[in-house]
Design a protein around this motif. Sequence first.
Motif, PDB file in Angstrom:
ATOM      1  N   LYS A  99       0.827  -1.203   0.000  1.00 29.78           N
ATOM      2  CA  LYS A  99       0.000   0.000   0.000  1.00 29.78           C
ATOM      3  C   LYS A  99       0.865   1.258   0.000  1.00 29.78           C
ATOM      4  N   GLY A 100       1.994   1.228   0.778  1.00 28.75           N
ATOM      5  CA  GLY A 100       2.879   2.391   0.824  1.00 28.75           C
ATOM      6  C   GLY A 100       3.570   2.633  -0.505  1.00 28.75           C
ATOM      7  N   ILE A 101       4.016   1.545  -1.149  1.00 26.32           N
ATOM      8  CA  ILE A 101       4.648   1.683  -2.462  1.00 26.32           C
ATOM      9  C   ILE A 101       3.657   2.261  -3.467  1.00 26.32           C
ATOM     10  N   GLY A 102       2.435   1.801  -3.380  1.00 26.41           N
ATOM     11  CA  GLY A 102       1.405   2.339  -4.280  1.00 26.41           C
ATOM     12  C   GLY A 102       1.158   3.815  -4.037  1.00 26.41           C
ATOM     13  N   TRP A 103       1.167   4.193  -2.737  1.00 26.46           N
ATOM     14  CA  TRP A 103       0.943   5.622  -2.418  1.00 26.46           C
ATOM     15  C   TRP A 103       2.067   6.487  -2.972  1.00 26.46           C
ATOM     16  N   VAL A 104       3.335   6.028  -2.800  1.00 28.25           N
ATOM     17  CA  VAL A 104       4.478   6.785  -3.313  1.00 28.25           C
ATOM     18  C   VAL A 104       4.430   6.861  -4.831  1.00 28.25           C
ATOM     19  N   ALA A 105       4.139   5.745  -5.470  1.00 29.07           N
ATOM     20  CA  ALA A 105       4.083   5.727  -6.942  1.00 29.07           C
ATOM     21  C   ALA A 105       2.993   6.649  -7.465  1.00 29.07           C
ATOM     22  N   SER A 106       1.879   6.665  -6.740  1.00 30.00           N
ATOM     23  CA  SER A 106       0.782   7.539  -7.194  1.00 30.00           C
ATOM     24  C   SER A 106       1.166   9.008  -7.073  1.00 30.00           C
ATOM     25  N   ARG A 107       2.007   9.337  -6.055  1.00 31.86           N
ATOM     26  CA  ARG A 107       2.419  10.734  -5.906  1.00 31.86           C
ATOM     27  C   ARG A 107       3.447  11.115  -6.984  1.00 31.86           C
ATOM     28  N   LEU A 108       4.280  10.148  -7.374  1.00 31.52           N
ATOM     29  CA  LEU A 108       5.282  10.458  -8.398  1.00 31.52           C
ATOM     30  C   LEU A 108       4.665  10.566  -9.786  1.00 31.52           C
ATOM     31  N   ASN A 109       3.678   9.792 -10.021  1.00 29.56           N
ATOM     32  CA  ASN A 109       3.039   9.759 -11.345  1.00 29.56           C
ATOM     33  C   ASN A 109       1.940  10.833 -11.415  1.00 29.56           C
ATOM     34  N   ASN A 110       2.404  12.129 -11.493  1.00 26.53           N
ATOM     35  CA  ASN A 110       1.438  13.235 -11.474  1.00 26.53           C
ATOM     36  C   ASN A 110       1.360  14.001 -12.810  1.00 26.53           C
ATOM     37  N   GLY A 111       2.114  13.556 -13.855  1.00 24.10           N
ATOM     38  CA  GLY A 111       2.028  14.182 -15.174  1.00 24.10           C
ATOM     39  C   GLY A 111       2.949  15.381 -15.382  1.00 24.10           C
ATOM     40  N   HIS A 112       3.824  15.736 -14.385  1.00 22.10           N
ATOM     41  CA  HIS A 112       4.734  16.875 -14.537  1.00 22.10           C
ATOM     42  C   HIS A 112       6.031  16.400 -15.178  1.00 22.10           C
ATOM     43  N   ILE A 113       6.337  16.902 -16.413  1.00 18.57           N
ATOM     44  CA  ILE A 113       7.513  16.464 -17.153  1.00 18.57           C
ATOM     45  C   ILE A 113       8.796  16.858 -16.423  1.00 18.57           C
ATOM     46  N   GLN A 114       8.815  18.064 -15.828  1.00 23.89           N
ATOM     47  CA  GLN A 114      10.008  18.523 -15.141  1.00 23.89           C
ATOM     48  C   GLN A 114      10.388  17.586 -13.989  1.00 23.89           C
ATOM     49  N   ARG A 115       9.385  17.132 -13.253  1.00 30.53           N
ATOM     50  CA  ARG A 115       9.660  16.227 -12.113  1.00 30.53           C
ATOM     51  C   ARG A 115      10.209  14.904 -12.612  1.00 30.53           C
ATOM     52  N   TYR A 116       9.705  14.429 -13.737  1.00 29.30           N
ATOM     53  CA  TYR A 116      10.238  13.187 -14.285  1.00 29.30           C
ATOM     54  C   TYR A 116      11.708  13.366 -14.666  1.00 29.30           C
ATOM     55  N   THR A 117      12.039  14.555 -15.244  1.00 25.49           N
ATOM     56  CA  THR A 117      13.418  14.832 -15.648  1.00 25.49           C
ATOM     57  C   THR A 117      14.339  14.866 -14.443  1.00 25.49           C
ATOM     58  N   TYR A 118      13.909  15.542 -13.372  1.00 25.86           N
ATOM     59  CA  TYR A 118      14.714  15.586 -12.134  1.00 25.86           C
ATOM     60  C   TYR A 118      14.960  14.173 -11.582  1.00 25.86           C
ATOM     61  N   LEU A 119      13.953  13.376 -11.560  1.00 27.37           N
ATOM     62  CA  LEU A 119      14.093  12.022 -11.004  1.00 27.37           C
ATOM     63  C   LEU A 119      15.029  11.174 -11.858  1.00 27.37           C
ATOM     64  N   ALA A 120      14.942  11.359 -13.194  1.00 27.63           N
ATOM     65  CA  ALA A 120      15.837  10.618 -14.079  1.00 27.63           C
ATOM     66  C   ALA A 120      17.277  11.045 -13.890  1.00 27.63           C
ATOM     67  N   ALA A 121      17.500  12.355 -13.707  1.00 25.67           N
ATOM     68  CA  ALA A 121      18.867  12.852 -13.490  1.00 25.67           C
ATOM     69  C   ALA A 121      19.419  12.328 -12.170  1.00 25.67           C
ATOM     70  N   ILE A 122      18.587  12.342 -11.118  1.00 23.09           N
ATOM     71  CA  ILE A 122      19.034  11.834  -9.808  1.00 23.09           C
ATOM     72  C   ILE A 122      19.395  10.357  -9.900  1.00 23.09           C
ATOM     73  N   PHE A 123      18.606   9.600 -10.631  1.00 18.24           N
ATOM     74  CA  PHE A 123      18.864   8.162 -10.758  1.00 18.24           C
ATOM     75  C   PHE A 123      20.164   7.915 -11.516  1.00 18.24           C
ATOM     76  N   ILE A 124      20.425   8.730 -12.574  1.00 19.48           N
ATOM     77  CA  ILE A 124      21.664   8.562 -13.357  1.00 19.48           C
ATOM     78  C   ILE A 124      22.880   8.894 -12.514  1.00 19.48           C
ATOM     79  N   VAL A 125      22.791   9.974 -11.730  1.00 16.67           N
ATOM     80  CA  VAL A 125      23.915  10.343 -10.856  1.00 16.67           C
ATOM     81  C   VAL A 125      24.179   9.237  -9.847  1.00 16.67           C
ATOM     82  N   PHE A 126      23.128   8.716  -9.245  1.00 10.62           N
ATOM     83  CA  PHE A 126      23.278   7.638  -8.263  1.00 10.62           C
ATOM     84  C   PHE A 126      23.917   6.411  -8.903  1.00 10.62           C
ATOM     85  N   LEU A 127      23.518   6.120 -10.134  1.00  8.65           N
ATOM     86  CA  LEU A 127      24.062   4.964 -10.833  1.00  8.65           C
ATOM     87  C   LEU A 127      25.538   5.158 -11.159  1.00  8.65           C
TER      88      LEU A 127
END
Length: 608
Positions: A573-601
């Motif tokens: 249920k918690g994973i679903g709640w987090v995923a629902s908050r991330l999946n909000n349709g904002h392109i900029q937020r998706y870009t930030y998350l992708a950049a953070i993931f690449i840096v971490f990798l």
Amino acid sequence: MAVQLIWILIGAPLVTLLLLTLFGRLLERVAAIVATLLMGVAWIASLYLLWYVRFHGAVVTPELPWLVLGDRVFSLSFWASMLGTWMSVIVTTISLLVHIYSIGYMHKDARIVRYYQYLALFTGAMLALVLSPNLIMFYIFWELVGAASFLLIGFDTERPAARQAALKAFLVTRFGDIGLFIGIIYAYHVFGHLDIETIRSAFLNGTVGSDVATVLSLLLFLGAMGKSGQFPLHVWLPDAMEGPTPVSALIHAATMVAAGVYLVALMFPVFEASPFALLFVTWIGSITALMAAILAVVQTDMKKVLAYSTVSQLGYMMTALGLGSVEAAMYHLTTHAFFKALLFLSAGAVFALTGTYNLERMGGLYRQRPVLGTVFLIGTLALVGLPPLSGYFSKERILGQAFASGSFAGWILLITVFLTAFYMGRLFGLTFLGQTRGEQQGFVPRSMQWTLYGLVFITLLTSVLELDMSQLYSTFLGMRAVHSGTMWVAPVAVLLSLFALIWSYVIFVRGSLYCLMTDRRRVVYKILKERFFIDAFYEKAVIAVAMFLGRLSLWLDRYIVEGLVYASAYTAKGIGWVASRLNNGHIQRYTYLAAIFIVFLLVWILFL
């Protein structure tokens, strides 16, 4: 023809059970007659089968496959050997007499259909047990006998004592049954099959080591200890007296309690291959015989005295088996079956007259009912072991074998002989002699009277014939019967018994002497009345441990198992709640998350 006899023998109780189950209400008035007639058919079939097997050899029915495990096929079949057929004769004889006796004993009971259903189930299971050709079938019917005895002991469901006694019998015998079940698994692991005759032959031929024999025999004997009431698993048997008196005679005479003795006799080559196992059986049998005889002295309930007597006599039989004399053990099982059934059913007749089993409320009954007193006296003297009654011959063989082998058990059994005569003298004296302490409230129906006369006849007949069990068992067991040359044991045992009878008369009837064990002011009496605190130990230790484990299991189930289930649900249920908050349709937020993931990798790859 012989195969048909086996099916008739086992099928008669089954037909009784089916008829009373399907048409119980229609047959209510004639249920006792129908059940008794069908049991008579089984009895005749057992006698004919015994004759056939004696002169033509063992009979095996065709195999009917019923269980397939991989490449192993377990079949349903029955095996009429000399030992099993002789046991079936004993079982059907006692059961038939109990059926006849119950016609009068239960004639006013509204539950008579259910009563005869349980009797049919018990007898059928016992017959199938003694005719089982393999250990898996043996165990199935072994458990069915236990289930039927649970129903019979707790037949009077409105009485809490009966319900508790039935539950106690069921639970205590489970300890032994677990050992038997493990032994069967071990036998399958060693031999790859469970055929009784093949396993016996392997040990007779010496192809199996003593270590295997020791492990297997001890596990099998654990099952025998439970069913045959051997120390320390004897505690259920005296409480089983809460069942109807005919049930007490059926269970305590020749059927359920004899199953353990039969198991050891049947698998004796396994025990014979292990000196340690034989010594262990001898010790347990001797301790059981002596301990139960001591406890019988202080009982004030007529049936409880006879119950402890049964435990003690079973100890005799086990001791004989431990000493290597199967013939003596089975001979005593046979004689004991009939005179102990006579005593139990005579106790039921006493209850029909007095309305009580309490020895303190009886007395002087012989003057009023001399025939009943004589019948009970014959059973008493047979149990005590006075010549020329059958108990003398069977006990003499066990005692003679014990002293001939130089075993410690001889002296223990000789003390038990004295105590047996002492407590039976007390029982007979308080019931039939002395002053009358109660009033007669009823009568003994004719069916009960004729059953007692039949048992007297069988007891006297076995006394006159002095059955030679050698011919019955040597062919099956592949061994000769053991006969003792110790001549002094029998007269000493008789003199001890006579002295104990006279002493008990002087103490309990004349009141001229003092008995420490029955003085309620003494610590000895309190210890004996509490059964050496063995039952208390089970209640405080074993049951307490079981209750603790039960509470621990409840806590683990509630807080660990259910906690993990709830944790996984909340995690999803918690994973679903987090995923629902991330999946909000904002392109900029998706870009930030992708950049953070690449840096971490990249950092992860750099450090690796």
